[in-house]
Design a protein around this motif. Structure first.
Motif, short mmCIF file in Angstrom:
data_model
loop_
_atom_site.label_atom_id
_atom_site.label_comp_id
_atom_site.label_asym_id
_atom_site.label_seq_id
_atom_site.Cartn_x
_atom_site.Cartn_y
_atom_site.Cartn_z
N TRP A 139 0.84 -1.21 0.00
CA TRP A 139 0.00 0.00 0.00
C TRP A 139 0.87 1.26 0.00
O TRP A 139 0.63 2.19 -0.76
CB TRP A 139 -0.90 0.02 1.23
CG TRP A 139 -2.02 -0.97 1.21
CD1 TRP A 139 -2.30 -1.87 0.24
CD2 TRP A 139 -3.01 -1.14 2.22
NE1 TRP A 139 -3.39 -2.63 0.58
CE2 TRP A 139 -3.86 -2.19 1.79
CE3 TRP A 139 -3.27 -0.54 3.44
CZ2 TRP A 139 -4.94 -2.63 2.54
CZ3 TRP A 139 -4.35 -0.98 4.20
CH2 TRP A 139 -5.18 -2.01 3.76
N LEU A 140 1.87 1.26 0.86
CA LEU A 140 2.66 2.47 1.07
C LEU A 140 3.55 2.80 -0.13
O LEU A 140 3.81 3.97 -0.41
CB LEU A 140 3.50 2.35 2.33
CG LEU A 140 2.70 2.28 3.65
CD1 LEU A 140 3.64 2.04 4.82
CD2 LEU A 140 1.90 3.56 3.86
N ILE A 141 4.04 1.78 -0.84
CA ILE A 141 4.92 2.06 -1.98
C ILE A 141 4.13 2.20 -3.29
O ILE A 141 4.71 2.43 -4.35
CB ILE A 141 6.00 0.97 -2.14
CG1 ILE A 141 5.37 -0.37 -2.56
CG2 ILE A 141 6.84 0.84 -0.89
CD1 ILE A 141 6.40 -1.44 -2.88
N GLY A 142 2.79 2.04 -3.21
CA GLY A 142 1.96 2.22 -4.39
C GLY A 142 1.85 1.00 -5.29
O GLY A 142 1.31 1.08 -6.39
N GLU A 143 2.36 -0.14 -4.82
CA GLU A 143 2.27 -1.37 -5.62
C GLU A 143 0.83 -1.83 -5.73
O GLU A 143 0.41 -2.38 -6.76
CB GLU A 143 3.14 -2.45 -4.95
CG GLU A 143 3.32 -3.69 -5.78
CD GLU A 143 4.26 -4.67 -5.10
OE1 GLU A 143 3.77 -5.52 -4.32
OE2 GLU A 143 5.49 -4.59 -5.33
N VAL A 144 0.06 -1.64 -4.67
CA VAL A 144 -1.37 -1.98 -4.65
C VAL A 144 -2.13 -0.76 -4.14
O VAL A 144 -1.72 -0.13 -3.16
CB VAL A 144 -1.65 -3.19 -3.73
CG1 VAL A 144 -3.14 -3.44 -3.59
CG2 VAL A 144 -0.96 -4.44 -4.27
N ILE A 145 -3.23 -0.45 -4.81
CA ILE A 145 -4.08 0.67 -4.38
C ILE A 145 -5.23 0.11 -3.55
O ILE A 145 -6.10 -0.59 -4.09
CB ILE A 145 -4.64 1.45 -5.59
CG1 ILE A 145 -3.48 1.99 -6.44
CG2 ILE A 145 -5.54 2.59 -5.12
CD1 ILE A 145 -3.92 2.64 -7.72
N PRO A 146 -5.25 0.33 -2.24
CA PRO A 146 -6.32 -0.22 -1.41
C PRO A 146 -7.67 0.38 -1.74
O PRO A 146 -7.76 1.55 -2.15
CB PRO A 146 -5.89 0.15 0.02
CG PRO A 146 -5.00 1.33 -0.15
CD PRO A 146 -4.30 1.15 -1.47
N MET A 147 -8.71 -0.42 -1.61
CA MET A 147 -10.10 0.01 -1.81
C MET A 147 -10.40 0.36 -3.27
O MET A 147 -11.40 0.99 -3.56
CB MET A 147 -10.41 1.24 -0.95
CG MET A 147 -10.17 1.03 0.54
SD MET A 147 -11.29 -0.18 1.23
CE MET A 147 -12.84 0.66 1.08
#
Length: 395
Positions: free
Chosen positions: A65-73
């Protein structure tokens, strides 16, 4: 802080408003941590969130989440909710006892399979999708291109199902458990009898004695006659792909079902998730029911199936090799193009064998008229292609 099994809530089970609050907290706590110590410790951040919210997030999830690899929600990207076991729950137990590696962590039972056969990995993925999230992707394991299948089950929903005493299972559940055991470590072979006839034999092998005892207990509880052999293996050379290794296990334990009526009962009441094993089950049933046990008719079909499976396995490795990034080969000082060249050479060898055996084998299969058996089979496409003389390749 280590979170005990079954304690806390899962992010996926929360209402959308609660999930948004958790995501907000992750980013706010990360800002605070970076301001205080100059960096983000994902494990520590995960522990803090659990202490505040009673919701556990994997450190790897927090990092992505924090490095932008996955966008939560993100809309449409939520994983499917995990489902409880159904009538096929014992198949999962049989697979765990054989091919699948099980790892329990927090609310999750993580199942992992490494195989050179993409058609097997994708068959398992299709099966496990009804229980939750699954993935299949290529990986370079040592010097071999393989496929990794991962499945994630809910611990609280599945723990009891996977620990039921065998004596308490119904006959249907025992047959499902047997289906999983044979899918993982079983095979269907031929043995010669008098007058050039053959008989079908079902075997389940393992280097772990307790696993063979599970098979024995299941078969004994449903009165299926069988035998158990113990073969010394210590020091024997074995091959995995192109790697020659010296076996570390002392013995191999093999449970064998050879009586005709016993074989017929098992084949009639099981179904295998390994596609070629399922094809052999269907064909063996038809051979036995029509009393076509002449070695000159059965052996060409079995040899052809064996070579078609080998060719399909090599195609699977070629596909995996092509999809794995070049840098992963570079890290292990491997030449990707040389590996592909070697695999294509092996494929040509088995493709020639398949072409040589195809005319006779497909004619015999066609004469068996197996199509009526396939109205409810998940693997009808396999036999359909075999009947038409095509090599089976998973799409």
């Amino acid at each position: 802080m280590k979170k005990p099994k079954g304690v806390g809530m899962r992010f996926i089970d929360l209402a959308r408003s609660e999930r948004k609050r958790i995501v907000y907290l992750v980013f706010e706590e990360a800002k605070v941590m970076k301001r205080q110590i100059g960096k983000v410790n994902y494990h520590e951040l995960s522990r803090k969130l659990f202490a505040k919210t009673n919701v556990y997030l994997w450190p790897s999830t927090v990092r992505s989440w924090l490095i932008g690899e996955v966008i939560p929600m993100r809309a449409g990207k939520q994983r499917k909710p995990r489902e409880p076991p159904d009538e096929d729950g014992q198949i999962v137990r049989g697979l765990i006892a054989t091919d699948l590696h099980r790892h329990d962590a927090y609310n999750t039972i993580w199942l992992l399979l490494h195989t050179t056969k993409d058609f097997y990995a994708q068959s398992l993925q299709k099966f496990f999708t009804k229980y939750g999230w699954t993935t299949v992707k290529p990986e370079l394991i040592q010097r071999t291109p393989e496929w990794r299948m991962s499945a994630y089950l809910d611990y609280q929903l599945w723990a009891r199902e996977l620990q039921k005493p065998i004596d308490d299972l119904s006959l249907q559940e025992k047959m499902k458990l047997l289906s999983g055991l044979i899918t993982g470590d079983g095979w269907i072979t031929l043995t010669h009898t008098k007058r050039e006839r053959v008989c079908f034999v079902i075997s389940i092998g393992s280097s772990r004695k307790h696993k063979s005892e599970i098979v024995h207990q299941v078969l004994d509880s449903i009165s299926i006659p069988h035998g158990i052999s113990k073969t010394r293996r210590r020091g024997r050379l074995a091959t995995i792909g192109d790697i020659v290794i010296k076996t570390k296990t002392y013995y191999e334990y093999v449970v064998t079902i050879s009586a005709k009526n016993a074989v017929l009962e098992v084949l009639n009441n099981t179904k295998f998730l390994q596609p070629f094993r399922e094809a052999k089950r269907i064909l063996a049933l038809r051979f036995i029911e029509k009393d076509i046990l002449d070695g000159d008719l059965v052996k060409p079909v079995w040899d052809w199936l064996r070579f078609v499976e080998k060719a399909s396995t090599i195609r699977s490795q070629i596909r995996a090799c092509e999809l794995i990034p070049d840098e992963k080969f570079g890290r292990k000082n491997l030449d990707k193009q040389q590996m592909l060249k070697h695999l294509h050479k092996k494929l040509c060898k088995y493709a020639d064998m398949v072409r040589e055996l195809k005319p006779k084998a497909t004619k015999i299969i066609s004469d068996l008229r197996v199509a009526p058996l396939l109205s409810t089979s998940l693997f009808s496409q396999i036999i359909s292609r075999l009947l038409s003389g095509e090599s089976y390749v998973w799409n």
